[in-house]
Design an enzyme around this catalytic site. Structure first.
Site, PDB file in Angstrom:
ATOM      1  N   LYS A  14       0.942  -1.134  -0.093  1.00 35.83           N
ATOM      2  CA  LYS A  14       0.025  -0.125  -0.073  1.00 35.83           C
ATOM      3  C   LYS A  14       0.970   1.222  -0.044  1.00 35.83           C
ATOM      4  CE  LYS A  14      -2.229  -1.170   3.837  1.00 35.83           C
ATOM      5  NZ  LYS A  14      -1.537  -2.542   4.368  1.00 35.83           N
ATOM      6  N   ARG A  89      -9.748   0.326   8.444  1.00 39.44           N
ATOM      7  CA  ARG A  89      -9.397  -0.988   8.787  1.00 39.44           C
ATOM      8  C   ARG A  89     -10.117  -1.771   9.580  1.00 39.44           C
ATOM      9  NH1 ARG A  89      -3.327   0.197   8.158  1.00 39.44           N
ATOM     10  NH2 ARG A  89      -2.146  -1.919   8.232  1.00 39.44           N
ATOM     11  N   ARG A 128      12.005  -5.557   5.022  1.00 35.56           N
ATOM     12  CA  ARG A 128      12.210  -4.390   5.245  1.00 35.56           C
ATOM     13  C   ARG A 128      12.555  -4.163   6.579  1.00 35.56           C
ATOM     14  NH1 ARG A 128       6.423  -1.107   4.712  1.00 35.56           N
ATOM     15  NH2 ARG A 128       5.998  -2.351   6.671  1.00 35.56           N
ATOM     16  N   ARG A 134      11.832  -0.100  11.844  1.00 30.59           N
ATOM     17  CA  ARG A 134      10.620  -0.104  12.226  1.00 30.59           C
ATOM     18  C   ARG A 134      10.409  -1.522  13.043  1.00 30.59           C
ATOM     19  NH1 ARG A 134       5.746   0.604   7.857  1.00 30.59           N
ATOM     20  NH2 ARG A 134       4.715  -0.676   9.640  1.00 30.59           N
ATOM     21  N   ARG A 146      -0.037  -9.092  13.125  1.00 30.51           N
ATOM     22  CA  ARG A 146      -0.619  -8.206  12.135  1.00 30.51           C
ATOM     23  C   ARG A 146      -1.620  -8.792  11.265  1.00 30.51           C
ATOM     24  NH1 ARG A 146       4.805  -5.238  10.887  1.00 30.51           N
ATOM     25  NH2 ARG A 146       3.684  -3.968   9.423  1.00 30.51           N
TER      26      ARG A 146
HETATM   27  P1  B4P Z   1       4.537  -1.528   2.074  1.00 30.39           P
HETATM   28  O1  B4P Z   1       3.917  -0.890   0.770  1.00 30.39           O
HETATM   29  O2  B4P Z   1       5.385  -0.751   3.019  1.00 30.39           O
HETATM   30  O3  B4P Z   1       3.404  -2.325   3.064  1.00 30.39           O
HETATM   31  P2  B4P Z   1       2.142  -1.513   3.562  1.00 30.39           P
HETATM   32  O4  B4P Z   1       0.796  -2.219   2.964  1.00 30.39           O
HETATM   33  O5  B4P Z   1       1.857  -0.272   3.430  1.00 30.39           O
HETATM   34  O6  B4P Z   1       2.451  -1.891   5.209  1.00 30.39           O
HETATM   35  P3  B4P Z   1       1.671  -1.935   6.602  1.00 30.39           P
HETATM   36  O7  B4P Z   1       0.041  -2.474   6.494  1.00 30.39           O
HETATM   37  O8  B4P Z   1       2.693  -2.448   7.485  1.00 30.39           O
HETATM   38  O9  B4P Z   1       1.765  -0.318   7.063  1.00 30.39           O
HETATM   39  P4  B4P Z   1       0.816   0.621   7.874  1.00 30.39           P
HETATM   40  O10 B4P Z   1       1.902   1.906   8.037  1.00 30.39           O
HETATM   41  O11 B4P Z   1      -0.491   0.731   7.147  1.00 30.39           O
HETATM   42  O12 B4P Z   1       5.364  -2.888   1.577  1.00 30.39           O
HETATM   43  C1  B4P Z   1       6.178  -3.409   2.701  1.00 30.39           C
HETATM   44  C2  B4P Z   1       7.343  -3.823   1.975  1.00 30.39           C
HETATM   45  O13 B4P Z   1       7.110  -4.629   0.795  1.00 30.39           O
HETATM   46  C3  B4P Z   1       8.314  -2.692   1.583  1.00 30.39           C
HETATM   47  O14 B4P Z   1       9.617  -3.071   2.086  1.00 30.39           O
HETATM   48  C4  B4P Z   1       8.415  -2.743   0.220  1.00 30.39           C
HETATM   49  O15 B4P Z   1       9.541  -2.183  -0.546  1.00 30.39           O
HETATM   50  C5  B4P Z   1       8.076  -4.160  -0.402  1.00 30.39           C
HETATM   51  N1  B4P Z   1       7.162  -4.475  -1.653  1.00 30.39           N
HETATM   52  C6  B4P Z   1       6.067  -3.759  -1.951  1.00 30.39           C
HETATM   53  N2  B4P Z   1       5.712  -4.095  -2.983  1.00 30.39           N
HETATM   54  C7  B4P Z   1       6.466  -5.037  -3.327  1.00 30.39           C
HETATM   55  C8  B4P Z   1       6.392  -5.945  -4.493  1.00 30.39           C
HETATM   56  N3  B4P Z   1       5.811  -5.843  -5.582  1.00 30.39           N
HETATM   57  N4  B4P Z   1       7.316  -6.913  -4.666  1.00 30.39           N
HETATM   58  C9  B4P Z   1       8.319  -7.038  -3.769  1.00 30.39           C
HETATM   59  N5  B4P Z   1       8.324  -6.203  -2.504  1.00 30.39           N
HETATM   60  C10 B4P Z   1       7.445  -5.305  -2.504  1.00 30.39           C
HETATM   61  O16 B4P Z   1       0.533  -0.012   9.301  1.00 30.39           O
HETATM   62  C11 B4P Z   1       1.387  -0.236  10.501  1.00 30.39           C
HETATM   63  C12 B4P Z   1       0.721  -0.458  11.917  1.00 30.39           C
HETATM   64  O17 B4P Z   1       0.029   0.886  12.117  1.00 30.39           O
HETATM   65  C13 B4P Z   1      -0.753  -1.275  11.930  1.00 30.39           C
HETATM   66  O18 B4P Z   1      -0.150  -2.712  12.031  1.00 30.39           O
HETATM   67  C14 B4P Z   1      -1.471  -0.823  13.110  1.00 30.39           C
HETATM   68  O19 B4P Z   1      -0.767  -0.925  14.173  1.00 30.39           O
HETATM   69  C15 B4P Z   1      -1.188   0.772  12.650  1.00 30.39           C
HETATM   70  N6  B4P Z   1      -2.222   1.308  11.991  1.00 30.39           N
HETATM   71  C16 B4P Z   1      -2.240   1.926  10.765  1.00 30.39           C
HETATM   72  N7  B4P Z   1      -3.418   2.517  10.354  1.00 30.39           N
HETATM   73  C17 B4P Z   1      -4.222   2.133  11.124  1.00 30.39           C
HETATM   74  C18 B4P Z   1      -5.693   2.020  11.387  1.00 30.39           C
HETATM   75  N8  B4P Z   1      -6.508   2.651  10.179  1.00 30.39           N
HETATM   76  N9  B4P Z   1      -6.473   1.821  12.414  1.00 30.39           N
HETATM   77  C19 B4P Z   1      -5.585   1.081  13.616  1.00 30.39           C
HETATM   78  N10 B4P Z   1      -4.373   1.266  13.446  1.00 30.39           N
HETATM   79  C20 B4P Z   1      -3.753   1.385  12.226  1.00 30.39           C
END
Ligand code: B4P
Length: 191
Positions: A14, A89, A128, A134, A146
């Site tokens: 995302k 979420r 990552r 992180r 998670r």
């Molecule tokens: P990202 O792109 O960083 O992943 P994400 O889906 O954004 O991650 P996440 O769900 O952890 O984050 P959030 O901050 O929302 O990709 C991950 C990795 O994969 C990266 O290293 C990237 O380089 C790699 N990658 C991407 N695409 C790729 C591909 N095609 N091939 C290979 N590698 C690839 O959430 C973090 C925490 O915040 C949650 O656990 C929760 O505690 C809290 N939180 C956030 N929003 C919330 C909400 N609305 N309600 C309650 N808690 C919340």
């Protein structure tokens, strides 16, 4: 106004895809994960509370994230559209978002849902964690918590938008550019 939700389990890409989408479409990017990490970095009371949940792989309480999104919407009255990354979420967050957008006479235009297998998610997040600093990415138990939290509380949010025909599923495995092109095609069909 075109409002987009980028949806998917933790590590589905995302954050990665949001950066590319905002560069192309000029959406205002609202990532609850980034907003929470900024509160943590500034050691605010909200950040200290959130860190306890995030370190365990749990979702932060609804009222905290809903409050953050509400302030961010108010702070951007001239936005042409919002990209919601990692929000909503839970069912309560989805309802709150609806009400907040209704106040502005707007709604959600599309939800793009990234699909990635659990083993790939774990592999990406551990990788990552080697460089991101992180704390929620370094421990496999926390990563799996998670993902379990996603299945328990988040996955059903897509059903809410499905009843309004707003959901497009996109394969989230493959090259970053390939996935980006698939997301753009889905957006362009509804723009
Ligand atoms: P990202 O792109 O960083 O992943 P994400 O889906 O954004 O991650 P996440 O769900 O952890 O984050 P959030 O901050 O929302 O990709 C991950 C990795 O994969 C990266 O290293 C990237 O380089 C790699 N990658 C991407 N695409 C790729 C591909 N095609 N091939 C290979 N590698 C690839 O959430 C973090 C925490 O915040 C949650 O656990 C929760 O505690 C809290 N939180 C956030 N929003 C919330 C909400 N609305 N309600 C309650 N808690 C919340």
């Amino acid at each position: 106004m075109f409002n987009l939700i980028l949806f998917g389990p933790p590590g589905s890409g995302k954050g990665t895809q949001s950066e590319k989408l905002i560069a192309k479409y000029d959406f205002k990017h609202l990532s609850t994960g980034d907003l929470l990490r900024s509160e943590i970095a500034h050691e605010t009371p909200l950040g200290l509370e959130a860190q306890n949940f995030m370190d365990k792989g749990q979702l932060v309480p609804d009222e905290v994230v809903i409050g953050m999104i509400s302030s961010a919407l108010d702070a951007n009255p001239d936005a042409k559209g919002f990209l919601f990354d990692g929000f909503p979420r839970t069912a309560a967050q989805a309802e709150a978002l609806n009400k907040l957008l209704e106040l502005k006479d707007h709604g959600i235009s599309i939800m793009l849902a990234l699909e990635v297998s659990e083993e790939e998610l774990v592999r990406r997040l551990l990788k990552r964690g080697e460089t991101s600093g992180r704390t929620d990415d370094t421990n496999e138990k926390v990563i799996r918590a998670r993902i379990a939290e996603y299945h328990r509380k988040t996955a059903a949010v897509a059903d809410y938008y499905r009843q309004f025909d707003k959901v497009e599923m996109v394969k989230g495995e493959g090259t970053i550019d390939g996935i980006f092109n698939a997301l753009c095609s889905a957006i362009d069909k509804r723009l």
